[in-house]
Design an enzyme around this catalytic site. Structure first.
Site, PDB file in Angstrom:
ATOM      1  N   HIS A 127       0.803  -1.289  -0.212  1.00 61.14           N
ATOM      2  CA  HIS A 127       0.028  -0.031  -0.089  1.00 61.14           C
ATOM      3  C   HIS A 127       0.885   1.277   0.142  1.00 61.14           C
ATOM      4  O   HIS A 127       0.619   2.421  -0.657  1.00 61.14           O
ATOM      5  CB  HIS A 127      -0.808  -0.108   1.493  1.00 61.14           C
ATOM      6  CG  HIS A 127      -1.739   1.139   1.252  1.00 61.14           C
ATOM      7  ND1 HIS A 127      -1.575   2.303   2.381  1.00 61.14           N
ATOM      8  CD2 HIS A 127      -2.916   1.339   0.531  1.00 61.14           C
ATOM      9  CE1 HIS A 127      -2.591   3.231   2.099  1.00 61.14           C
ATOM     10  NE2 HIS A 127      -3.294   2.646   1.064  1.00 61.14           N
ATOM     11  N   GLU A 183       2.404   1.835  -3.493  1.00 62.05           N
ATOM     12  CA  GLU A 183       1.338   2.307  -4.283  1.00 62.05           C
ATOM     13  C   GLU A 183       1.136   3.768  -4.048  1.00 62.05           C
ATOM     14  O   GLU A 183       1.128   4.721  -5.016  1.00 62.05           O
ATOM     15  CB  GLU A 183      -0.050   1.790  -3.881  1.00 62.05           C
ATOM     16  CG  GLU A 183      -1.255   2.359  -4.769  1.00 62.05           C
ATOM     17  CD  GLU A 183      -2.289   2.509  -3.978  1.00 62.05           C
ATOM     18  OE1 GLU A 183      -2.782   3.838  -3.810  1.00 62.05           O
ATOM     19  OE2 GLU A 183      -2.813   1.361  -3.080  1.00 62.05           O
ATOM     20  N   HIS A 184       1.093   4.232  -2.929  1.00 60.77           N
ATOM     21  CA  HIS A 184       1.118   5.695  -2.526  1.00 60.77           C
ATOM     22  C   HIS A 184       2.427   6.429  -3.205  1.00 60.77           C
ATOM     23  O   HIS A 184       2.401   7.607  -3.631  1.00 60.77           O
ATOM     24  CB  HIS A 184       1.167   6.067  -1.253  1.00 60.77           C
ATOM     25  CG  HIS A 184      -0.343   6.158  -0.419  1.00 60.77           C
ATOM     26  ND1 HIS A 184      -0.825   7.194   0.164  1.00 60.77           N
ATOM     27  CD2 HIS A 184      -1.178   4.943  -0.776  1.00 60.77           C
ATOM     28  CE1 HIS A 184      -2.136   6.649   0.619  1.00 60.77           C
ATOM     29  NE2 HIS A 184      -2.332   5.468   0.047  1.00 60.77           N
ATOM     30  N   GLU A 217      -4.819   7.569   7.731  1.00 63.57           N
ATOM     31  CA  GLU A 217      -5.622   6.842   7.013  1.00 63.57           C
ATOM     32  C   GLU A 217      -5.877   5.506   7.933  1.00 63.57           C
ATOM     33  O   GLU A 217      -7.209   5.212   8.025  1.00 63.57           O
ATOM     34  CB  GLU A 217      -5.117   6.152   5.726  1.00 63.57           C
ATOM     35  CG  GLU A 217      -6.158   5.468   4.906  1.00 63.57           C
ATOM     36  CD  GLU A 217      -5.536   4.946   3.529  1.00 63.57           C
ATOM     37  OE1 GLU A 217      -6.203   4.138   2.753  1.00 63.57           O
ATOM     38  OE2 GLU A 217      -4.348   5.469   3.189  1.00 63.57           O
TER      39      GLU A 217
END
Length: 427
Positions: A55, A58-59, A135
């Site tokens: 994740h 991806e960021h 998040e």
């Protein structure tokens, strides 16, 4: 040497010399092009110290390369009216862009740049870690998100497939450039990557661009993830909330299992729409929940069936009692009318997903990564149509023999014990 090995209707597929697959579907009626790179790796491919790394990567893809700043990445796409996005799941990571057909090269240049030449600048990395920590905190403050993370962790305890995609604050804070680059070298290998494009695209042009931007990617041995082993269990989080959120689960099937479609139909008939049994009894007849649904999440080697609902603390016991009774009954007497309706709804969902270029490239990429071929819609429809009510009832009966998983949060004092729920599933 590139190998052109499939042409099916409007879909062309070419494999580059390094193993990367390029697939395009020309849609003459579309003026835009949607492109994406799917990598057959996700959160379940992470080692313990890498939890949350897919994740984060991806960021970080949008935070600058050796050629572009984060601002320039956004400008190069938006200057031609396009948009760019990415997503991480348990088994896949995708990077997609949509532009006018005439700007395909721009999109591929940017996608190639962010996938191969990301800089992982220390300041950008620190900032993005902060974003992901926010998040993570947001999930902790959202009971109906948090409970599904807990559900997966209980179904597959101590395993990569069961860990939340976001990671933990400790793992997120510990990531550095060396960890990121080691993961990319191991997992982002062209043999498990598909570049898919649909809309106003020309296959030869896409292949040429793919060769320029991705053809020099080094080949690495493909490492299979740890197999998923369903175990079951429970997590109860008693909190002062207005509503109790509850997820009850059982071991499901892989999408490669012959029984997958029957299990999927069982889930749909039980809790997949406004005419489903759970919706009718729990919501319409008794008013016990605003919404309730049954689902079946298939993975490449295992699967997870579940029922999720939210209700008032005073109604927790009754909700569980009704849910168990509906589930038991469905495994005994699913009707032909329910079968016809569920099959029609399943086919509409399948075909609706193919009405957009984005839906088409996702289908192409996932099928090539999973099956090594495009599975025609007609083939899927035929398999769905061939399922009988007896097979669906048997799928339900098989589900009920599994050990349950329970995750609950909120005012849950009235929730029965896990042993009591297990007994209730079997009648």
């Amino acid at each position: 040497m590139n190998e052109h090995f499939v042409r099916e209707k409007r879909i062309d597929i070419t494999r580059l010399g390094n193993g990367l697959t390029v697939a395009t579907e020309r849609m003459p009626e579309i003026a835009t092009a949607t492109l994406g790179v799917w990598v057959g790796t996700g959160s379940r491919n992470e080692m313990v110290h890498e939890h949350g790394l897919s994740h984060l990567i991806e960021h970080m893809a949008f935070k600058g390369t050796t050629r572009r700043t984060a601002r320039q990445i956004a400008e190069d796409i938006e200057n031609v009216g396009g948009d760019i996005n990415a997503a991480t799941s348990v088994e896949y990571t995708s990077y997609t862009a949509r532009v006018l057909g005439e700007n395909v090269d721009v999109a591929l240049d940017v996608l190639g740049d962010i996938l191969i030449h990301s800089a992982f600048d220390a300041a950008e990395l620190a900032r993005e870690k902060g974003v992901i920590l926010q998040e993570h905190a947001a999930v902790e403050d959202t009971p109906d998100d948090l409970i599904y993370d807990a559900f997966m962790e209980m179904a597959y305890p101590g395993q990569p497939i069961g860990r939340p995609i976001l990671g933990t604050p400790d793992t997120i804070k510990a990531f550095d450039e060396a960890t990121i680059r080691a993961f990319l070298a191991r997992e982002y290998t062209p043999g498990k990557m598909v570049l898919a494009a649909a809309g106003d695209v020309d296959h030869a042009r896409i292949v040429d661009a793919a060769e320029r931007f991705f053809g020099a990617m080094p080949v690495a041995e493909i490492r299979e993830p740890e197999p998923g082993l369903y175990l079951g269990g429970e997590r109860r989080l008693s909190r002062k909330l207005e509503q109790a959120n509850i997820v009850l689960g059982l071991p499901g099937l892989s999408f490669k299992d012959p029984g997958y479609y029957a299990t999927h139909l069982f889930a749909h008939i039980l809790g997949g729409g406004l005419t489903s049994r759970l919706w009718h009894e729990v919501r319409e007849n008794r008013g016990l929940a605003y919404s309730i649904d049954a689902f079946h999440w298939p993975f490449s080697d295992c699967g997870l069936f579940g029922i999720g609902a939210g209700t008032a603390g005073a109604d927790v016991a009754e909700l569980m009692e009704v849910t168990l009774a509906c589930t038991r009954q469905a495994a005994q007497d699913i009707s032909e009318i329910e079968m016809v309706r569920a099959k029609a709804q399943m086919k509409v969902a399948l075909l609706t997903a193919l009405e957009s270029p984005g839906g088409r490239i996702e289908r192409i990429a996932r099928q090539l990564l999973s099956w090594g071929r495009i599975v025609p819609s007609d083939e899927i429809v035929q398999k769905v149509d061939a399922i009988t009510a007896d097979q669906v009832r048997e799928a339900g009966h098989r589900l009920l023999q599994g050990a349950p998983t329970l995750a609950a949060i909120g005012p849950i004092k009235g929730l029965p014990s896990l042993n009591s729920i297990a007994a209730g599933l079997r009648g």
